[in-house]
Design an enzyme around this catalytic site. Structure first.
Site, PDB file in Angstrom:
ATOM      1  CB  THR A   1       5.917 -29.932 142.249  1.00  0.00           C
ATOM      2  OG1 THR A   1       5.849 -30.189 143.535  1.00  0.00           O
ATOM      3  CG2 THR A   1       4.186 -30.019 141.843  1.00  0.00           C
TER       4      THR A   1
ATOM      5  CB  SER B   1      14.019 -18.866 133.499  1.00  0.00           C
ATOM      6  OG  SER B   1      15.206 -18.457 133.770  1.00  0.00           O
TER       7      SER B   1
ATOM      8  CG  ASN C   1      14.493 -24.117 147.737  1.00  0.00           C
ATOM      9  OD1 ASN C   1      13.182 -23.837 146.862  1.00  0.00           O
ATOM     10  ND2 ASN C   1      14.758 -24.772 148.693  1.00  0.00           N
TER      11      ASN C   1
ATOM     12  CB  THR D   1       1.631 -27.506 148.111  1.00  0.00           C
ATOM     13  OG1 THR D   1       1.212 -25.967 147.949  1.00  0.00           O
ATOM     14  CG2 THR D   1       0.365 -28.267 148.471  1.00  0.00           C
TER      15      THR D   1
ATOM     16  CD  GLU E   1      12.145 -27.706 148.122  1.00  0.00           C
ATOM     17  OE1 GLU E   1      12.558 -26.868 148.989  1.00  0.00           O
ATOM     18  OE2 GLU E   1      11.575 -27.343 147.010  1.00  0.00           O
TER      19      GLU E   1
ATOM     20  CE  LYS F   1       3.819 -31.706 145.561  1.00  0.00           C
ATOM     21  NZ  LYS F   1       3.902 -30.264 145.392  1.00  0.00           N
TER      22      LYS F   1
END
Lengths: 413, 413
Positions: B161, B413, B408, B198, B285, B187
């Site tokens: 993802t 959108s 984050n 996740t 991240e 992942k």
């Protein structure tokens, strides 16, 4: 350096401050770490002033915390003065730190004419660097001789470290018909910070309230205020809240913290504590918004508190607030990770008063417009109903922005 | 979107991957949420394949977690297939989410020719949006008919993802003289992420190991690997690790998880799990560095673990790592805030193997040069000795950077 940080967009101007009868105070530029700014503050109190204190739960506290805890024990809750320095927290300084507190208290006691244990101490700033007591004791006589009843603003500025604005709050109220004043100052931005640190709060009133009752009032009102805020989940080694009551109002002292006659005083004390606590998170490092998390329907109040803390501390919730994103999926995640009893299928979430998920399912075709508009405001409200019990609690927090990384991720230099 | 994120500077290239006898797999572009990328993955296993699973402790788990837990119960640990989708986590989707898992498992079971409970499921992606089962079941026959033993790389890509690189690890080892292979994919970037989410990990071996023993091996080796990493303290609602053993190697099955004959296998399994776990935090991240926190001298191993977690999760420690600042004061703070037994005056800290504080006091005039050099590397080591007991543990984490806020804190959108 702290001085060059842009002022928080959530800054509150200082309210008009008053004298608190029985209190003299002042601030001085002692160059403890900062140049060209006030960094040494002293309060002097009338004899028989009563004091209550609440301190960090961090198990590696600074030497001044140890000093204050012991002093309150020895005196049973009386104080004649408070000496505060910014720039060096006197934390993790071993035996040398202990000697510094002893020498500072002795020097102040000599000036005031009291026992060293009647002097309370607080330090905020860099951790692990020795704080030489002469940096405080040398300028102290000059500071002492220039104190007045009106230097509250200087004191509010003198305790600042990474704070971008000075913080003070004041209320007038009554006890048994006597008018009394409650006035306090605070500092703090991150719960602890690199070269600086800590949340400090000092409140004084001219009410006559015996120390044991004062302690109960402080403990009771700290729960929903300073114990309900978080900037980054990190807990300073020096957090201190002290409440002094000089007794010069000469009201009939209350017999119990539950006396009806204290109702107005309690309300005013709560307001001052809440004002100051919200100013601290409004000055959270990099904060652009603050948010309140209200949890109800939990198994118990304690459980609700832990869920509120889990949401308020979640980096993903805090970045979503920064991004003005009504991302309730992250709220669900934070409920779940708290480890507290929760049932996905009875969980409901409101943002800005608008239900976004009810009983475990997203509200279908809800009008996102008011939620989007709410997310753009500087005060965000997140409400969670667990739907399994009667427990409730709340927390306040601030968003997590690039500013936080800028302030905390740069070299100490 | 995920695809446009810059690849982590800590990315590892895929190793040469092998067939795992008894496993066929493949990936397909099902447009569940992402366009132009693989997002549906299926594994098929030989009959009598044994399976072990470890799932999120989050108390609001996704429907696929509920499905897997029940399936393992019903079958006693056998599986014939695994269906994974990226883009929608099927979390907080109420009764509809449950129906989706049922329909997906039934469709896959029909293709494979087995009971629905022999189909395991995992979903990762946005929370709170309904996942229509036909998005999976419609393309599934095509995917099923094109699976081979060699499509491991496609599968590794298909479960991504916000990941910036595909993650796989492989080892060859022996059990009772038979050569076996252990190979896995994973992942995960944040512990959970906004539109995505996740940590998922799927490992297959051709060894013959009965399910109860496989479960013990997985539980034992997960502690020091996937249960010892953190990106942001946030715990996904969908975290899943599954370990499949096809038995095609036809080794004599072990009688106990403690059998000597499993020593090589255990070591290889641990290496695969650790490889994959460290790749997950290397893709944290915004991560630019990873760091290991080793705690010893604590009152117990559990206490050491909680102290290591407190340090590894501290935003102030993580921003200090990002800033290449050997800020051990923040480590002290994190020890103290853990609430675990600690004594300031016996606490010692080493950074990159160099003592910076011993017995509660900063090391005087220590040569900062090697510490500064160490802080500039991508792999940082922080060691803490509490000096009060024999407990020890460790955690791995990554730094907290502007990249985390970018990823984050932006609009969904």
């Amino acid at each position: 350096m702290a001085q060059s940080l842009p002022v928080s967009p959530l800054a509150k101007p200082l309210p008009p401050l008053h004298a608190v009868p029985g209190v003299k105070l002042g601030a001085y530029e002692a160059n403890i770490r900062y140049k060209n700014r006030l960094d040494l503050v002293m309060f002097q109190f009338e004899s028989s002033t009563q004091v209550a204190g609440v301190f960090t739960k961090n198990l590696c506290p600074g030497a001044p915390i140890d000093w204050c805890r012991n002093a309150l024990q020895v005196t049973g809750g009386t104080a004649r003065a408070l000496v505060v320095n910014a720039g060096n927290a006197n934390v993790f300084t071993g035996q040398a730190g202990k000697i510094t507190t002893q020498e500072t208290a002795e020097a102040a006691a000599k000036l005031v004419g009291c026992r060293p244990e009647e002097i309370l101490l607080a330090s905020t700033g860099v951790i692990g660097e020795k704080l030489d007591s002469h940096k405080i004791t040398t300028p102290l006589p000059h500071l002492f001789s220039h104190m007045t009843e009106t230097k509250w603003e200087e004191a509010a500025r003198g305790i600042m470290t990474t704070d971008t604005f000075a913080k003070a709050s004041t209320r007038k109220t009554t006890i048994n018909g006597s008018t009394v004043i409650i006035q306090g100052i605070a500092k703090g931005s991150g719960m602890i910070a690199p070269d600086m640190a800590t949340m400090l709060c000092f409140i004084a009133t001219n009410a006559a309230i015996p120390a044991p009752i004062l302690q109960e009032l402080l403990a009771e009102n700290i729960q929903d205020t300073f114990n309900s805020i978080t900037v980054d989940s990190d807990t300073s080694t020096s957090d201190t809240v002290l409440l002094f009551a000089t007794g010069t109002a000469k009201n009939t002292p209350p017999f119990s913290s539950q006396s009806q006659e204290l109702n107005h005083f309690k309300k005013a004390l709560h307001e001052v504590l809440l004002d100051l606590a919200l100013m601290v998170i409004s000055d959270g490092e990099g904060a652009q918004k603050i948010f309140k998390v209200c949890v109800k329907g939990a198994q118990s109040d304690n459980s609700a508190k832990r869920i509120a803390q889990s949401i308020a501390n979640s980096p993903l919730v805090k970045t979503a607030i920064a991004g003005e994103d009504a991302n309730w999926g992250r709220v669900v995640m934070a409920v779940g990770k708290s480890g507290e009893p929760a049932n996905r299928d009875t969980l409901s979430i409101m943002i800005g008063g608008i239900p976004v998920a009810i009983n475990g399912v997203a509200v279908k075709n809800y009008d996102e417009t008011p939620v989007v508009a709410h997310m753009k405001t500087p005060n965000i409200l997140i409400e969670v109903d667990l739907g399994i019990g009667q427990g409730q609690s709340h927390m306040w927090s601030c968003d997590l922005t690039h500013g936080y990384i800028d302030i905390n991720g740069s070299y100490r230099s």
